[in-house]
Design a protein around this motif. Structure first.
Motif, PDB file in Angstrom:
ATOM      1  N   PRO A   8       3.480  -3.430   4.770  1.00 23.72           N
ATOM      2  CA  PRO A   8       2.744  -2.170   4.572  1.00 23.72           C
ATOM      3  C   PRO A   8       1.271  -2.348   4.962  1.00 23.72           C
ATOM      4  O   PRO A   8       0.745  -3.463   4.910  1.00 23.72           O
ATOM      5  N   PRO A  57      -2.013  12.199  -0.274  1.00 24.33           N
ATOM      6  CA  PRO A  57      -0.877  12.154   0.655  1.00 24.33           C
ATOM      7  C   PRO A  57       0.016  10.930   0.386  1.00 24.33           C
ATOM      8  O   PRO A  57      -0.452   9.802   0.458  1.00 24.33           O
ATOM      9  N   ASN A  58       1.276  11.159   0.091  1.00 23.28           N
ATOM     10  CA  ASN A  58       2.204  10.040  -0.142  1.00 23.28           C
ATOM     11  C   ASN A  58       2.751   9.474   1.153  1.00 23.28           C
ATOM     12  O   ASN A  58       3.088   8.301   1.234  1.00 23.28           O
ATOM     13  N   GLU A  59       2.816  10.315   2.150  1.00 27.56           N
ATOM     14  CA  GLU A  59       3.425   9.874   3.411  1.00 27.56           C
ATOM     15  C   GLU A  59       2.352   9.550   4.447  1.00 27.56           C
ATOM     16  O   GLU A  59       1.225  10.041   4.358  1.00 27.56           O
ATOM     17  N   ALA A  60       2.736   8.737   5.440  1.00 28.95           N
ATOM     18  CA  ALA A  60       1.780   8.292   6.470  1.00 28.95           C
ATOM     19  C   ALA A  60       1.436   9.426   7.442  1.00 28.95           C
ATOM     20  O   ALA A  60       2.193  10.382   7.592  1.00 28.95           O
ATOM     21  N   SER A  61       0.280   9.275   8.086  1.00 32.98           N
ATOM     22  CA  SER A  61      -0.111  10.149   9.204  1.00 32.98           C
ATOM     23  C   SER A  61      -0.487   9.242  10.362  1.00 32.98           C
ATOM     24  O   SER A  61      -0.920   8.106  10.144  1.00 32.98           O
TER      25      SER A  61
END
Ligand SMILES: Cc1ncc(COP(=O)(O)O)c(C=O)c1O
Length: 482
Positions: A8, A57-61
């Protein structure tokens, strides 16, 4: 063993490169197009909330998407304190080498707390502190210091040290003295240290905004008669309001006679020691027990780097040293300084690196030239103001600070109207986003204050700003139909 590229928080080499190059291009363009950029943001809380508030934001960008968001929505809403027309507070002209040095310090995440974690970081802090000790004529072998986040932390560290060394454990009767022009960070530090209001003496200043020696002496004498224990005087070398230097030699004599600690807050003006004129102003600075200087001001470093110098480095370890069991294996020997023992922070970033690299790259003479330039530029501005029927100088050019107000002689305006006029000028200049020029209060008057330490500021910049101010004044006065 190979690096786990699927771990990660990891980017591929190519992604890292692309990301980094884009940021370098951004910075180069920032430094090279400063003059043409709007230097002030007027956004209010509502606008910023609308633009930037979001749920976590929990998810990636994609990295590029986040970077573009910052470029488009964050950077346009910060003031540019490196801009040549940022005249207010204490600007921070900065320099590219130090910016890159900070990137290295962050990139390698160098721990500058203890010797054993980064001997070279500790050594460079010793080297650069020695340069500073030499500049201020402090003893190199006995003297010491440390880099802090800024002047406020340096003052806090100094006053904690002064109290420890002068008062030991009992400071219930201890009294500290500073002038009514001393920087607010000193009062904050005094409060943080737990002194009561009754232990602080704010000494009035004279017509030149210098601490009144007569009032200081009277106050000390009275305190002693009342059974208090004077222990420290804070003198200022370059007040924030006017650039004034307190009478350092005389204050040092008082400190010696009364056995008081002399702290000098040179956060703003200290760097002027590098110029001939500044050196004259700062006579006596070498007599301090402790001295705050602030490289992120007139030593052209980006935030955050302040510095405290002391005459005897053992004072710092006597004040701050703690020996927790979990650090017992890295204590090292006496000559190997653990800077966590010299101040408040344990984990510290590698601040010395930027100071070191920028001085080595540009050479100290470039710093001398830049500082002398600013002092002369401010004196030239004073000449222009004094020759004009529209302007009045309230405090003369001193260490690159000047205070003045618009006071057109043909109008003969009363004080209140002058205050309103100058407040109006400042407000209009800021709304125009052409320059940052705010007011301060001197001698109960609203005045415009300029702090001109940016070597990129030119006399043309100043003339342009003055013309703009004059236009706003003319409009305002004609609306009043005087
Ligand atoms: C004379 C003086 N002392 C202390 C400070 C506080 O320094 P910093 O903002 O770096 O904490 C300032 C800041 O302008 C200052 O002018």
């Amino acid at each position: 063993m190979t690096d786990n590229l699927n771990a990660p928080l990891t980017l591929s080499k190519e992604e890292m490169r692309q990301y980094g190059y884009k940021i370098v291009d951004l910075l180069v363009s920032h430094f090279h197009n400063l003059s043409s950029q709007k230097l002030v943001s007027l956004a209010d809380r509502k606008q910023m909330d609308a633009l930037l508030q979001e749920a976590i934001p929990n998810e990636a960008s994609p990295p590029e998407k986040v970077l573009n968001h910052v470029i488009q929505n964050v950077l346009p809403h910060v003031d540019l304190l490196t801009h040549p027309k940022f005249y207010s507070f204490v600007p921070s002209p900065s320099n590219y080498i130090s910016v890159m040095a900070d990137t290295i310090a962050s990139g390698f995440n160098i721990f500058s707390g203890g010797w054993s974690a980064s001997p070279a970081a500790a050594e460079l802090e010793i080297v650069t502190l020695n340069w500073l000790l030499e500049m201020f004529n402090f003893p190199i072998t006995e003297g010491g210091g440390l880099f802090t986040s800024g002047g406020s932390m340096a003052n806090l560290t100094a006053l904690a040290t002064a109290r420890r060394i002068k008062c030991g454990g009992d400071y219930s009767k201890a009294i500290i003295y500073l002038s009514d022009q001393a920087h607010s960070s000193n009062i904050k530090a005094i409060r943080v240290l737990g002194f009561k209001k009754r232990q602080v003496r704010v000494i009035p200043t004279d017509m030149e905004f210098k601490m009144s020696l007569n009032k200081l002496k009277n106050c000390i004498a009275k305190d002693k008669l009342e059974g208090y224990t004077p222990f420290c005087i804070i003198a200022t070398a370059g007040t924030t309001n006017t650039g004034t230097v307190d009478p350092l030699e005389e204050i040092a004599t008082i400190c010696k006679k009364e056995n008081l600690w002399m702290h000098i807050d040179g956060a703003y003006g200290g760097a002027a020691i590098l110029s001939e004129k500044g050196n004259q102003y700062l006579k006596g600075i070498e007599m301090a027990d402790s001295l705050t200087v602030d490289p992120h001001k007139w030593f052209f470093q980006p935030y955050e780097i302040g510095c405290l110098l002391v005459k005897d480095h053992k004072w710092l370890s006597k004040t701050f040293s703690e020996k927790p069991v979990y650090l017992r294996d890295i204590e090292g020997n006496e000559s190997e300084i653990n800077f966590y023992d010299h101040g408040i922070q344990l984990t510290r970033r590698f601040r010395a690196l930027k100071f070191y690299m920028s001085i080595k790259t540009f050479g100290l003479n470039a710093f001398r030239k830049a500082i002398q330039y600013s002092i002369t530029l401010t004196e030239n501005l004073e000449d222009i103001l004094r020759k004009s029927p529209k302007w009045e100088v309230i405090s003369p050019a001193t260490l690159a600070v000047i205070n003045f107000r618009c006071n057109p002689i043909n109008y003969n305006l009363p004080e209140l109207a002058l205050d309103k006029l100058n407040q109006h000028i400042s407000k209009q200049i800021i709304v125009s986003r052409n320059a940052v020029l705010v007011t301060t209060i001197l001698l109960d008057q609203v005045v415009l204050r300029m702090c001109l330490i940016n070597p990129r500021t030119t006399i043309d910049d100043l003339q342009e700003t003055l013309s703009l101010c004059e236009n706003y004044a003319d409009e305002y006065l004609s609306d009043l139909k005087l």
